[in-house]
Write a protein that holds these residues in place. Structure first.
Motif, PDB file in Angstrom:
ATOM      1  N   PHE A  73       0.824  -1.205   0.000  1.00 24.79           N
ATOM      2  CA  PHE A  73       0.000   0.000   0.000  1.00 24.79           C
ATOM      3  C   PHE A  73       0.859   1.256   0.000  1.00 24.79           C
ATOM      4  O   PHE A  73       0.499   2.265  -0.622  1.00 24.79           O
ATOM      5  N   ASP A  74       2.009   1.221   0.686  1.00 25.64           N
ATOM      6  CA  ASP A  74       2.899   2.379   0.699  1.00 25.64           C
ATOM      7  C   ASP A  74       3.421   2.695  -0.698  1.00 25.64           C
ATOM      8  O   ASP A  74       3.519   3.868  -1.093  1.00 25.64           O
ATOM      9  N   LEU A  75       3.759   1.669  -1.443  1.00 22.56           N
ATOM     10  CA  LEU A  75       4.247   1.882  -2.809  1.00 22.56           C
ATOM     11  C   LEU A  75       3.141   2.404  -3.715  1.00 22.56           C
ATOM     12  O   LEU A  75       3.339   3.364  -4.476  1.00 22.56           O
ATOM     13  N   MET A  76       1.981   1.797  -3.646  1.00 19.75           N
ATOM     14  CA  MET A  76       0.892   2.159  -4.549  1.00 19.75           C
ATOM     15  C   MET A  76       0.385   3.570  -4.285  1.00 19.75           C
ATOM     16  O   MET A  76       0.169   4.347  -5.222  1.00 19.75           O
ATOM     17  N   ARG A  77       0.200   3.945  -3.022  1.00 21.86           N
ATOM     18  CA  ARG A  77      -0.352   5.277  -2.729  1.00 21.86           C
ATOM     19  C   ARG A  77       0.617   6.396  -3.071  1.00 21.86           C
ATOM     20  O   ARG A  77       0.203   7.543  -3.263  1.00 21.86           O
ATOM     21  N   ASN A  78       1.900   6.056  -3.190  1.00 15.76           N
ATOM     22  CA  ASN A  78       2.895   7.064  -3.555  1.00 15.76           C
ATOM     23  C   ASN A  78       3.285   7.011  -5.030  1.00 15.76           C
ATOM     24  O   ASN A  78       4.169   7.755  -5.465  1.00 15.76           O
ATOM     25  N   GLY A  79       2.649   6.145  -5.797  1.00 17.83           N
ATOM     26  CA  GLY A  79       2.930   6.077  -7.222  1.00 17.83           C
ATOM     27  C   GLY A  79       4.289   5.504  -7.561  1.00 17.83           C
ATOM     28  O   GLY A  79       4.834   5.798  -8.631  1.00 17.83           O
ATOM     29  N   LEU A  80       4.839   4.680  -6.677  1.00 15.07           N
ATOM     30  CA  LEU A  80       6.159   4.088  -6.905  1.00 15.07           C
ATOM     31  C   LEU A  80       6.032   2.681  -7.482  1.00 15.07           C
ATOM     32  O   LEU A  80       5.025   2.005  -7.285  1.00 15.07           O
ATOM     33  N   ARG A  81       7.064   2.245  -8.171  1.00 12.03           N
ATOM     34  CA  ARG A  81       7.047   0.905  -8.752  1.00 12.03           C
ATOM     35  C   ARG A  81       7.363  -0.141  -7.691  1.00 12.03           C
ATOM     36  O   ARG A  81       8.198   0.073  -6.803  1.00 12.03           O
ATOM     37  N   CYS A  82       6.682  -1.241  -7.820  1.00  3.57           N
ATOM     38  CA  CYS A  82       6.966  -2.411  -6.996  1.00  3.57           C
ATOM     39  C   CYS A  82       7.838  -3.331  -7.838  1.00  3.57           C
ATOM     40  O   CYS A  82       7.366  -3.948  -8.792  1.00  3.57           O
ATOM     41  N   GLU A  83       9.110  -3.401  -7.512  1.00  2.00           N
ATOM     42  CA  GLU A  83      10.073  -4.205  -8.273  1.00  2.00           C
ATOM     43  C   GLU A  83      10.312  -5.511  -7.529  1.00  2.00           C
ATOM     44  O   GLU A  83      11.165  -5.608  -6.655  1.00  2.00           O
ATOM     45  N   ARG A  84       9.549  -6.515  -7.883  1.00  4.33           N
ATOM     46  CA  ARG A  84       9.727  -7.806  -7.235  1.00  4.33           C
ATOM     47  C   ARG A  84      10.896  -8.564  -7.857  1.00  4.33           C
ATOM     48  O   ARG A  84      11.727  -9.120  -7.143  1.00  4.33           O
ATOM     49  N   PHE A  85      10.968  -8.585  -9.162  1.00  3.50           N
ATOM     50  CA  PHE A  85      12.163  -9.088  -9.847  1.00  3.50           C
ATOM     51  C   PHE A  85      13.065  -7.878 -10.075  1.00  3.50           C
ATOM     52  O   PHE A  85      13.123  -7.306 -11.140  1.00  3.50           O
ATOM     53  N   TYR A  86      13.755  -7.467  -9.052  1.00  2.00           N
ATOM     54  CA  TYR A  86      14.508  -6.218  -9.132  1.00  2.00           C
ATOM     55  C   TYR A  86      15.691  -6.384 -10.074  1.00  2.00           C
ATOM     56  O   TYR A  86      16.443  -7.352 -10.002  1.00  2.00           O
ATOM     57  N   GLY A  87      15.798  -5.439 -11.008  1.00  2.00           N
ATOM     58  CA  GLY A  87      16.827  -5.528 -12.032  1.00  2.00           C
ATOM     59  C   GLY A  87      16.644  -6.743 -12.916  1.00  2.00           C
ATOM     60  O   GLY A  87      17.595  -7.215 -13.548  1.00  2.00           O
TER      61      GLY A  87
ATOM     62  N   SER B 144       6.985  -6.448 -12.004  1.00  2.00           N
ATOM     63  CA  SER B 144       7.321  -5.040 -11.843  1.00  2.00           C
ATOM     64  C   SER B 144       6.105  -4.222 -12.281  1.00  2.00           C
ATOM     65  O   SER B 144       5.649  -4.351 -13.409  1.00  2.00           O
ATOM     66  N   PHE B 145       5.579  -3.390 -11.374  1.00  2.00           N
ATOM     67  CA  PHE B 145       4.341  -2.674 -11.688  1.00  2.00           C
ATOM     68  C   PHE B 145       4.201  -1.454 -10.779  1.00  2.00           C
ATOM     69  O   PHE B 145       4.900  -1.321  -9.773  1.00  2.00           O
ATOM     70  N   ASP B 146       3.272  -0.577 -11.148  1.00  2.00           N
ATOM     71  CA  ASP B 146       2.883   0.507 -10.265  1.00  2.00           C
ATOM     72  C   ASP B 146       1.369   0.490 -10.118  1.00  2.00           C
ATOM     73  O   ASP B 146       0.716  -0.489 -10.481  1.00  2.00           O
ATOM     74  N   HIS B 147       0.796   1.572  -9.623  1.00  2.00           N
ATOM     75  CA  HIS B 147      -0.632   1.591  -9.323  1.00  2.00           C
ATOM     76  C   HIS B 147      -1.513   1.491 -10.564  1.00  2.00           C
ATOM     77  O   HIS B 147      -2.717   1.228 -10.450  1.00  2.00           O
ATOM     78  N   THR B 148      -0.931   1.667 -11.750  1.00  5.82           N
ATOM     79  CA  THR B 148      -1.732   1.583 -12.977  1.00  5.82           C
ATOM     80  C   THR B 148      -1.977   0.142 -13.418  1.00  5.82           C
ATOM     81  O   THR B 148      -2.808  -0.096 -14.301  1.00  5.82           O
ATOM     82  N   TYR B 149      -1.278  -0.810 -12.843  1.00 11.26           N
ATOM     83  CA  TYR B 149      -1.492  -2.224 -13.165  1.00 11.26           C
ATOM     84  C   TYR B 149      -2.837  -2.640 -12.588  1.00 11.26           C
ATOM     85  O   TYR B 149      -3.090  -2.487 -11.386  1.00 11.26           O
ATOM     86  N   PHE B 150      -3.719  -3.186 -13.410  1.00 11.30           N
ATOM     87  CA  PHE B 150      -5.097  -3.389 -12.979  1.00 11.30           C
ATOM     88  C   PHE B 150      -5.222  -4.349 -11.799  1.00 11.30           C
ATOM     89  O   PHE B 150      -6.144  -4.233 -10.986  1.00 11.30           O
ATOM     90  N   ARG B 151      -4.285  -5.272 -11.646  1.00  7.63           N
ATOM     91  CA  ARG B 151      -4.417  -6.238 -10.556  1.00  7.63           C
ATOM     92  C   ARG B 151      -4.011  -5.672  -9.198  1.00  7.63           C
ATOM     93  O   ARG B 151      -4.139  -6.355  -8.173  1.00  7.63           O
TER      94      ARG B 151
END
Length: 507
Positions: A447-461, A476-483
């Motif tokens: 939720f911290d990443l999504m509410r701030n518009g930051l990318r969630c990098e699970r497979f980082y690099g 790798s996604f941000d809040h625009t990813y529908f899921r």
């Protein structure tokens, strides 16, 4: 404490069970609310109030009937970049994989609305009791119960927005769809249309403000909403709203809680390790309490899901482990646990690169020492460390770097007195990194990443680390990813309400 189980089929077919507790509420719980009887009997006020809290935790009948006791918190963890599922078939797998459809998505939809309905029944009961000419002491207890029901109703609506609605910052000033707003006992079997996010937030704020204004709420309370708990939660809501007004209010409310003197940050290892489990904690502001072994969500609860001798369904990611390795003296290592010599060792050893001696499992929920059972552990909702971090983030966004540093360093120095953050290194990402380390296993990172518009990098690099197979778009996604928003459950859509026209995009 005795326990009887009361069950009620609520709205969308939800079976709920209610345990009892101590003190003013040391009576058998009830949320069946026969309107002509319960609403006119003061003796049932205590059980009705306890019923609201028990709904907030959830029961052990099925995974989707567990709310704060498990599923909601684990979703906020494993949908982010700091925690991951250990193996297929685990209780966190659907959230972690993020490949769900409208037909099979997890979520708190039904359970959260069950909480709201139960809270509304209690509010209706309080209104009717208030006209019965009761004593001053009885009226005070009624007003206290009413305030707590308002705060819990607000929390449930807020959590629904977090899972099903666009983050406020990206909602065009709240004009995006929120969730159905329920402030009365509904007569229909289906929910109304989704209100705008702004309207829902306005109701959340109004409910929490009304709770705070109630003079009968104590400053602190173990297991129940207190005045400071309502303030802390309202500060969190405003932080999610963002913007000048949101951050100004978030900072002011957080400062009130911090400066109340009612809570403190434990600094010894021994005290730090008991923040999440013991009633003696000076840091926990509000938790859903399991008073004994009759009061838990059993193996469906948060403690059992994370514990190395329970289901050990999730652990921290390699990215997060490497970040923790930057400071071997960080106090937070003491609530991370290795799998070596535990039930989790064999499964963890099947992950390439993950060694049994690595402290990667969450050890915040060992259970109360008096009961020697992880399932008795309380369920954290908000604690002082988060309030400090909320204040730091709000101050930073308002351009008050001095105040931001003050509150951020309170947490940094608690973790390691030799460390501190200087102005040149102060960024939003630095604050959020500290939030990640402090709040891991408590359901915040995603939720911290999504509410701030930051990318969630699970497979980082592009590197998987310890991650198993994930669909490309969920790496790798941000809040625009529908899921990142869960779909309205198909059952709700099939009822034929207006919600059929208001499904989240992509589903």
């Amino acid at each position: 404490m005795n326990k009887k189980i009361y069950s009620l089929l609520l709205g969308a077919g939800i079976i709920i069970t209610l345990p009892a507790c101590n003190g003013f509420l040391d009576t058998e719980p009830s949320n069946s609310f026969p309107s002509d009887k319960v609403s006119n009997e003061y003796s049932l006020l205590g059980p009705a109030l306890r019923g609201v809290y028990d709904e907030l935790q959830g029961n052990n009948y099925s995974g989707e009937n567990v709310y704060y006791a498990g599923r909601f918190i684990t979703a906020g963890d494993v949908m982010g970049d700091d925690m991951q599922a250990l193996s297929s078939g685990s209780r966190v797998q659907a959230y972690y994989n993020m490949k769900y459809t409208k037909d099979d998505a997890p979520g708190i939809w039904f359970k959260a609305y069950s909480v709201i309905r139960t809270a509304n029944r209690l509010l209706e009961m309080c209104t009717k009791l208030s006209s019965q000419g009761l004593s001053a002491d009885q009226m005070a207890k009624i007003r206290s119960a009413q305030a707590q029901a308002l705060a819990i109703r607000a929390l449930a609506h807020f959590d629904l927005c977090r899972q099903y609605a666009t983050p406020y910052k990206f909602s065009n000033d709240g004009s995006a769809l929120g969730v159905p707003l329920i402030t009365t006992v509904p007569e229909n079997k289906y929910l109304p249309s989704r209100a705008s996010l702004k309207v829902v937030y306005q109701q959340i704020i109004a409910d929490l403000k009304a709770a705070i204004a109630t003079t009968e709420l104590p400053e602190t309370s173990y297991g129940y909403i207190s005045k400071n708990a309502a303030k802390a939660l309202l500060g969190r809501v405003y932080l999610y709203m963002d913007g000048t007004e949101g951050n100004t209010q978030a900072l002011a409310l957080s400062k009130e809680v911090i400066e109340s003197g009612k809570y403190s940050l434990p600094t010894t290892v021994e005290a730090y390790k008991t923040i999440w489990s013991e009633s003696t904690s000076t840091e926990m502001i509000f938790s859903v309490v399991n008073f004994d072994s009759k009061d838990w969500a059993d193996r469906e609860g948060l403690a059992y899901i994370y514990n190395v001798n329970g289901y050990y369904n999730a652990h921290i990611t390699k990215k997060f482990y490497d970040e923790m390795l930057q400071d071997p003296d960080d106090i937070r290592w003491n609530v991370l646990v290795a799998s070596k010599g535990t039930n989790a060792e064999a499964s963890a050893s099947n992950t390439p690169g993950l060694k049994p001696e690595f402290k990667v499992f969450i050890g915040k929920y060992p259970g109360k020492a008096a009961y020697k059972d992880m399932r008795t552990n309380d369920v954290p909702v908000i604690r002082l460390a988060e309030v400090y971090l909320n204040a730091a983030e709000a101050a930073f966004k308002l351009g008050d770097r001095t105040t931001a540093l003050k509150y951020l360093n309170a947490i940094v120095k608690r973790a390691n007195p030799a460390k501190s953050v200087v102005d040149a290194d102060l960024t939003l990402e630095r604050i959020l990194d500290e939030r990640a380390k402090e709040l891991v296993g408590e359901g915040h990172r995603f939720f911290d990443l999504m509410r701030n518009g930051l990318r969630c990098e699970r497979f980082y690099g592009g590197v998987a680390g310890w991650h198993g197979p994930l669909v490309q778009e969920s790496r790798s996604f941000d809040h625009t990813y529908f899921r990142t928003l869960l779909p309205i459950p198909l059952y709700e859509i099939d009822l034929g309400s207006d919600l059929a026209k208001q499904q989240n995009p992509g589903y």
